[in-house]
Design a protein around this motif. Structure first.
Motif, short mmCIF file in Angstrom:
data_model
loop_
_atom_site.label_atom_id
_atom_site.label_comp_id
_atom_site.label_asym_id
_atom_site.label_seq_id
_atom_site.Cartn_x
_atom_site.Cartn_y
_atom_site.Cartn_z
N ARG A 96 20.08 -25.11 -4.56
CA ARG A 96 22.05 -25.40 -5.01
C ARG A 96 21.95 -23.92 -6.29
O ARG A 96 23.05 -24.03 -5.99
CB ARG A 96 20.65 -25.91 -6.62
CG ARG A 96 20.66 -27.53 -5.32
CD ARG A 96 20.66 -28.91 -6.62
NE ARG A 96 21.44 -28.84 -8.20
CZ ARG A 96 22.36 -29.70 -7.57
NH1 ARG A 96 23.53 -29.84 -6.68
NH2 ARG A 96 23.33 -29.29 -8.46
N ALA A 97 20.76 -23.45 -6.11
CA ALA A 97 21.13 -21.48 -7.33
C ALA A 97 21.41 -20.52 -6.09
O ALA A 97 23.44 -20.57 -6.23
CB ALA A 97 20.13 -21.05 -7.85
N THR A 98 21.70 -21.34 -4.87
CA THR A 98 21.74 -19.82 -4.13
C THR A 98 23.72 -20.12 -3.62
O THR A 98 24.17 -19.73 -3.15
CB THR A 98 21.45 -19.68 -2.46
OG1 THR A 98 20.88 -20.78 -2.26
CG2 THR A 98 19.73 -18.85 -3.16
N LYS A 99 23.96 -21.86 -4.26
CA LYS A 99 24.80 -21.94 -3.91
C LYS A 99 25.74 -22.45 -4.98
O LYS A 99 27.49 -22.51 -4.91
CB LYS A 99 24.86 -23.23 -2.73
CG LYS A 99 24.17 -23.95 -1.34
CD LYS A 99 24.94 -24.52 -0.97
CE LYS A 99 24.48 -24.77 0.30
NZ LYS A 99 24.26 -26.19 1.09
N ALA A 100 24.76 -21.80 -6.31
CA ALA A 100 25.76 -21.45 -7.52
C ALA A 100 26.21 -23.21 -7.89
O ALA A 100 26.89 -23.54 -8.39
CB ALA A 100 27.41 -20.76 -7.44
N LYS A 101 25.45 -24.44 -7.86
CA LYS A 101 25.10 -25.13 -7.86
C LYS A 101 24.18 -25.44 -9.06
O LYS A 101 23.41 -24.67 -9.26
CB LYS A 101 25.19 -26.09 -6.91
CG LYS A 101 25.89 -26.63 -6.04
CD LYS A 101 25.34 -27.29 -4.79
CE LYS A 101 26.24 -27.63 -3.93
NZ LYS A 101 26.51 -28.77 -3.27
N ARG A 102 25.11 -26.52 -9.98
CA ARG A 102 23.97 -26.55 -11.39
C ARG A 102 22.87 -26.79 -10.70
O ARG A 102 22.12 -27.52 -9.87
CB ARG A 102 24.82 -27.66 -12.65
CG ARG A 102 25.56 -27.02 -13.38
CD ARG A 102 26.41 -28.28 -14.19
NE ARG A 102 25.77 -28.05 -15.36
CZ ARG A 102 25.82 -28.62 -16.37
NH1 ARG A 102 25.52 -27.15 -16.79
NH2 ARG A 102 24.16 -28.33 -17.14
N THR A 103 21.58 -26.08 -11.59
CA THR A 103 20.20 -26.10 -11.69
C THR A 103 19.39 -27.07 -12.96
O THR A 103 18.43 -26.99 -13.34
CB THR A 103 19.14 -25.42 -10.78
OG1 THR A 103 19.15 -25.08 -11.85
CG2 THR A 103 19.23 -25.27 -9.47
N ALA A 104 20.86 -27.06 -14.21
CA ALA A 104 20.18 -27.15 -15.73
C ALA A 104 19.74 -28.12 -15.64
O ALA A 104 20.19 -29.29 -14.81
CB ALA A 104 21.53 -26.75 -16.64
N CYS A 105 18.53 -27.90 -17.16
CA CYS A 105 18.09 -29.97 -16.77
C CYS A 105 17.41 -29.96 -15.99
O CYS A 105 18.03 -31.64 -15.27
CB CYS A 105 18.97 -30.57 -17.17
SG CYS A 105 19.92 -29.97 -19.48
N ASN A 106 16.93 -29.81 -14.50
CA ASN A 106 16.43 -30.60 -13.43
C ASN A 106 17.23 -31.17 -12.91
O ASN A 106 17.19 -32.11 -11.96
CB ASN A 106 15.14 -31.24 -13.83
CG ASN A 106 14.20 -30.69 -14.30
OD1 ASN A 106 14.11 -29.06 -15.28
ND2 ASN A 106 13.91 -31.71 -15.99
#
Length: 184
Positions: A96-106
């Motif tokens: 998700r992080a490499t696709k620039a999607k949110r990972t905040a708050c699990n």
């Protein structure tokens, strides 16, 4: 000449080392302590991250159930307090992080082992009797997303085994949570 070659060689190594550090992936980890309020079925959730991808999820909530009796030709709704404990493994945070999607708050997908305890119902129906306490263990797949404004959506489902004083049976387990992450 030897000094110039040595200086050039060391400079190239230094620049390569700096470049490698800037290209290194940032370690994405779950939140260490997270509190949520469930608005759909009133309740509270605490999720404790104890390493990079694993959490212990604890929920206290009010559950809602439905029964239909073919004998009486009627149905009944019941409300009961419940406790839910899950060991979660978030498996796609880096993707998700490499696709620039949110990972905040699990915010990610997870697999979990779950244990539910449903207490005796708060309401009764004379024709149906009380809803007795039960214990359910389940294997779950789910996802959790926390959006801007800390609005939280969670869905999980999977097969389970339910135990009560009368019976042991296979059951489908599913849950949808709408709420807010509170705190930092």
């Amino acid at each position: 000449m030897k000094k110039n070659c040595l200086f050039l060689f060391l400079s190239v190594l230094f620049v390569n080392a700096l470049q490698a550090q800037s290209d290194a992936p940032v370690a994405i980890t779950v939140v260490k302590n997270q509190f949520k309020i469930n608005m759909l079925f009133p309740g509270f959730v605490y999720e404790h991250g104890f390493d990079a991808k694993n959490t212990l999820y604890s929920e206290v909530t009010l559950g809602v159930g439905y029964r239909y009796s073919s004998y009486y030709g009627e149905s009944s709704w019941f409300v009961f307090p419940a406790i839910n404990e899950q060991f979660r493994h978030y498996y796609n945070l880096e993707k998700r992080a490499t696709k620039a999607k949110r990972t905040a708050c699990n915010s990610g997908n997870f697999v979990a082992g779950s244990a539910y305890y449903n207490f005796k119902s708060l309401n009764t129906n004379e024709k149906y009797g009380n809803y007795d306490p039960s214990f359910t263990i389940a294997a779950l797949w789910g996802f959790q997303r926390t959006y801007k404004g800390r609005f939280n959506l969670e869905v999980h489902l999977g097969p389970g085994i339910n135990f009560d004083k009368y019976d042991t049976e296979f059951v489908p387990v599913s849950n949808v949570t709408l709420g807010w992450v509170i705190g930092k």
